[in-house]
Design an enzyme around this catalytic site. Structure first.
Site, PDB file in Angstrom:
ATOM      1  N   HIS A 234     -29.530  -6.074  11.396  1.00 18.61           N
ATOM      2  CA  HIS A 234     -29.521  -7.612  11.779  1.00 18.61           C
ATOM      3  C   HIS A 234     -30.240  -7.404  13.024  1.00 18.61           C
ATOM      4  O   HIS A 234     -30.003  -7.021  14.155  1.00 18.61           O
ATOM      5  CB  HIS A 234     -27.866  -7.938  12.168  1.00 18.61           C
ATOM      6  N   SER A 381     -18.258  -6.613   6.674  1.00 18.94           N
ATOM      7  CA  SER A 381     -19.333  -7.608   6.565  1.00 18.94           C
ATOM      8  C   SER A 381     -19.274  -7.666   5.175  1.00 18.94           C
ATOM      9  O   SER A 381     -18.491  -7.195   4.321  1.00 18.94           O
ATOM     10  CB  SER A 381     -20.642  -6.905   6.829  1.00 18.94           C
ATOM     11  N   HIS A 400     -23.568 -17.449   7.599  1.00 22.41           N
ATOM     12  CA  HIS A 400     -24.326 -16.562   7.894  1.00 22.41           C
ATOM     13  C   HIS A 400     -23.527 -15.347   8.815  1.00 22.41           C
ATOM     14  O   HIS A 400     -23.999 -14.169   8.860  1.00 22.41           O
ATOM     15  CB  HIS A 400     -25.288 -16.781   9.116  1.00 22.41           C
ATOM     16  N   ALA A 402     -19.850 -14.759  11.491  1.00 28.21           N
ATOM     17  CA  ALA A 402     -18.461 -14.986  11.962  1.00 28.21           C
ATOM     18  C   ALA A 402     -18.585 -15.996  12.865  1.00 28.21           C
ATOM     19  O   ALA A 402     -17.783 -16.839  12.732  1.00 28.21           O
ATOM     20  CB  ALA A 402     -17.840 -13.697  12.476  1.00 28.21           C
TER      21      ALA A 402
END
Lengths: 477, 144
Positions: A234, A381, A400, A402
């Site tokens: 990420h 995830s 996208h 939390a």
């Protein structure tokens, strides 16, 4: 958020009816719990976006919506250039093309467990994370421009990764319409030694185990099995994207009077799509997208190197998919019976094309586009896929991640970084980070429950749950 | 560097605030607050100087520019600052000019475990004004 301001359309859909200068309604996808947890500011920002020129249909908020700059995070809005539609730096966000990619390994948890410590060490050494850690690549200005034009395609040409990777990246790894000449020298300088770096904040590289499968057929087509080890990355366009965001936000804010925009919030700064400034921003922003794609591609290469050193006999890491969740992209949608090119802003929202969408490669035609949902350190995830009905529901958009539930300040008061790392290690999760304070600020419970978010995204018909991933090693910035 | 600085809470990011007997002092203090987002600024040796200049029509956007210039120098030169000096003047056309200097050292992750990376200053909570105690206050949220 006070639900009395909203009209409940269904179990998962809430409407703010147009009032004041709103041109379209606001729509929030959430159940009662999530909508109540959302800040009042989300309502204000969603309705502010609904006032912008050329907006089509509605101003949307995904189930993970929270307070952003100008646009809410989790905000989706489409603009029609023929109706005076705008493009907004605040509608894309500071970290242009921040996103998630997921790679699938041949290993299972049993293979990994004996070498876990060593792998964590290898990964934290190989992949620069945190502020002040530069990459091993230095780009001069001509190389920088090539990278900004070519994205992940450029990276593959330089030897970072394989051609097969490109088929599993949005835009086949290269965003067209990028104009490096619209990116300032400062932005380029800021990026020269930042290629192949993770950055900090909520950015990470995580080794995860597939712990639950929800759609067997789709998982099988995507090559995902229960107990398998996958890796998620990420991060975004690093210093270059931040600098583009900062500079254009300023320029757009100062031009607001000239365009006769009465903006309720300076962060809503925008320019007409059909204006020189709008076009320049689009050219720079697309270069920023390419920077993010190239960056994730180089990190993938560094990861594969480290993986091969640790697992020489089972070294393959296939790219499942790469999504960007801070973008503005041109996509075709029917408006009043006519197919039109709309400028879809997704800020903290993932594109989610359903099965059969013409933009998807043949291998993903049956499944729909993978939608990768990052958790927070130590939490799960998810891998989702697009569904056809999201086209009319949300311009093919889904959640996208939390989303934060509390501020960094509050998190620092509540947790000690060192203790958190020890607690997570006890649960079998290794955290590698240059800063304990950074770890405390990113504490898992400082975020909303990602499971609740994806459950609503599925229930609302925005995407479909395919697999749940649980973290084992997390390299954080 | 007269005055004081503080951080203030914000949803996902962090607010920085500088307070001083003049705008110049308040700008300097806000520089310390910016470092304070990452690490205790008293730990930073002020040995490498960097010159910064910016110019604007309004004092609040000048502050936005000052902070963004500092963020740029930190990112580009891998520096962290511990001392600041700011001179502000206004020309005949009403343009406000800032001549500043920041002193710091190269980031060494062994000595500087930085909490986050700062992406940029924002217009959110952007203020440059005098408070009821006649002190000058400058502030904004920085995106981290």
């Amino acid at each position: 958020m006070d639900t009395r301001k909203l009209r409940r359309l269904s179990e998962t859909e809430w409407e703010a009816q147009p009032h004041g200068k709103m041109r379209v309604p606001g729509i929030i996808f959430a159940d009662e719990v999530l909508v109540r947890e959302m800040d009042e500011k989300v309502f204000e920002q969603m309705t502010n976006v609904a006032t912008l020129p050329g907006i089509v249909k509605a101003s949307y908020v995904m189930p993970d919506g929270h307070w952003g700059y100008g646009f809410p995070i989790g905000g989706v809005a489409a603009f029609d250039p023929d109706e005076g539609g705008i493009v907004s730096g605040g509608g894309v966000g500071f970290d242009i093309s921040c996103g998630v990619r997921c790679l699938v390994s041949e290993l299972t948890r049993e293979d990994l467990e004996p070498v876990k410590e060593d792998l964590a060490h290898q990964l934290s050494r190989s992949i620069p994370a945190g502020m002040g850690r530069s990459g091993r690549i230095f780009l001069d200005f001509p190389e920088m421009d090539d990278m900004l034009l070519g994205g992940a395609q450029w990276a593959v040409e330089q030897g970072y990764g394989t051609k097969a990777d490109l088929g599993r990246i949005e835009e086949q790894g290269c965003m067209k319409g990028a104009h490096p000449q619209d990116v300032s020298e400062k932005a380029k300088k800021r990026q020269q030694d930042e290629m192949g770096t993770l950055g900090s904040g909520n950015h990470y590289l995580e080794v995860q185990e597939v712990v639950e499968i929800f759609q067997t057929d789709i998982a099988e087509t995507l090559g995902i099995k229960l107990g398998q080890i996958v890796i998620s990355i990420h991060c975004g366009s690093r210093g270059l994207g931040h600098q583009i965001g900062t500079e254009y936000l300023r320029e757009m804010a100062l031009m607001a009077d000239e365009y006769h925009f009465k903006l309720p919030d300076r962060e809503l700064a925008c320019a007409p799509i059909n204006s020189p400034l709008g076009q320049r921003y689009l050219g720079a922003m697309r270069a920023g997208i390419n920077c993010a794609l190239a960056n994730r591609q180089i990190i993938t290469h560094l990861l594969r190197d480290a993986w091969e050193r640790t697992f020489p006999a089972k070294a393959s890491l296939n790219l499942l998919y790469d999504v960007s969740h801070n973008t503005c992209k041109v996509e075709k949608y029917p408006v009043d019976g006519k197919l039109k090119d709309l400028y879809i802003h997704r800020k903290g929202a993932t594109r989610a094309f359903g099965p059969g969408h013409p933009s998807l490669p043949p291998t993903l035609q049956k499944t729909g586009q993978p939608v990768l949902i990052g958790g927070s350190m130590g939490t799960s995830s998810y891998i989702l896929t697009g569904v056809a009905e999201a086209e009319i529901r949300s311009f093919n958009s889904s959640c996208h991640g939390a989303g934060r539930a509390m501020s960094r300040h509050q998190a620092l008061k509540q947790w000690q970084g060192k203790q958190l790392v020890a607690d997570l290690e006890e649960q079998g999760i290794l955290i590698r980070s240059p800063s304990y304070r950074g770890v405390a600020e990113e504490a898992p419970l400082a975020y909303k429950d990602v499971t609740a978010v994806v459950n609503i995204a599925e229930k609302a018909g925005l995407s479909r749950k395919v697999a749940k991933l649980s973290p084992i090693i997390c390299v954080k910035g | 560097m007269a005055g004081n600085w503080e951080l203030f809470s914000h949803d996902a990011d962090m607010g920085i605030r500088g307070i001083g007997p003049t705008f110049e002092n308040a700008f300097e203090q806000a520089g310390l607050a910016l470092t304070g987002v990452l690490i205790d600024p008293s730990q930073i040796e002020a040995k490498i100087p960097v010159n910064i200049s910016c110019s604007d029509q309004k004092i609040d956007t000048l502050f936005y520019d000052w902070i963004n210039e500092l963020i740029y120098e930190m990112a580009h030169q891998h520096l962290i600052f511990g001392r600041f000096e700011v001179k502000i003047s206004q020309d005949r056309q009403g343009q406000i000019n800032l001549q500043g200097k920041a002193w710091g050292e190269t980031i060494d992750l062994n000595r500087h475990p930085l909490a986050v990376e700062i992406k940029g200053a924002t217009f959110t909570e952007l203020k440059a004004e005098q408070n009821e105690n006649n002190e000058y206050v400058v502030q904004c949220i920085v995106d981290v």
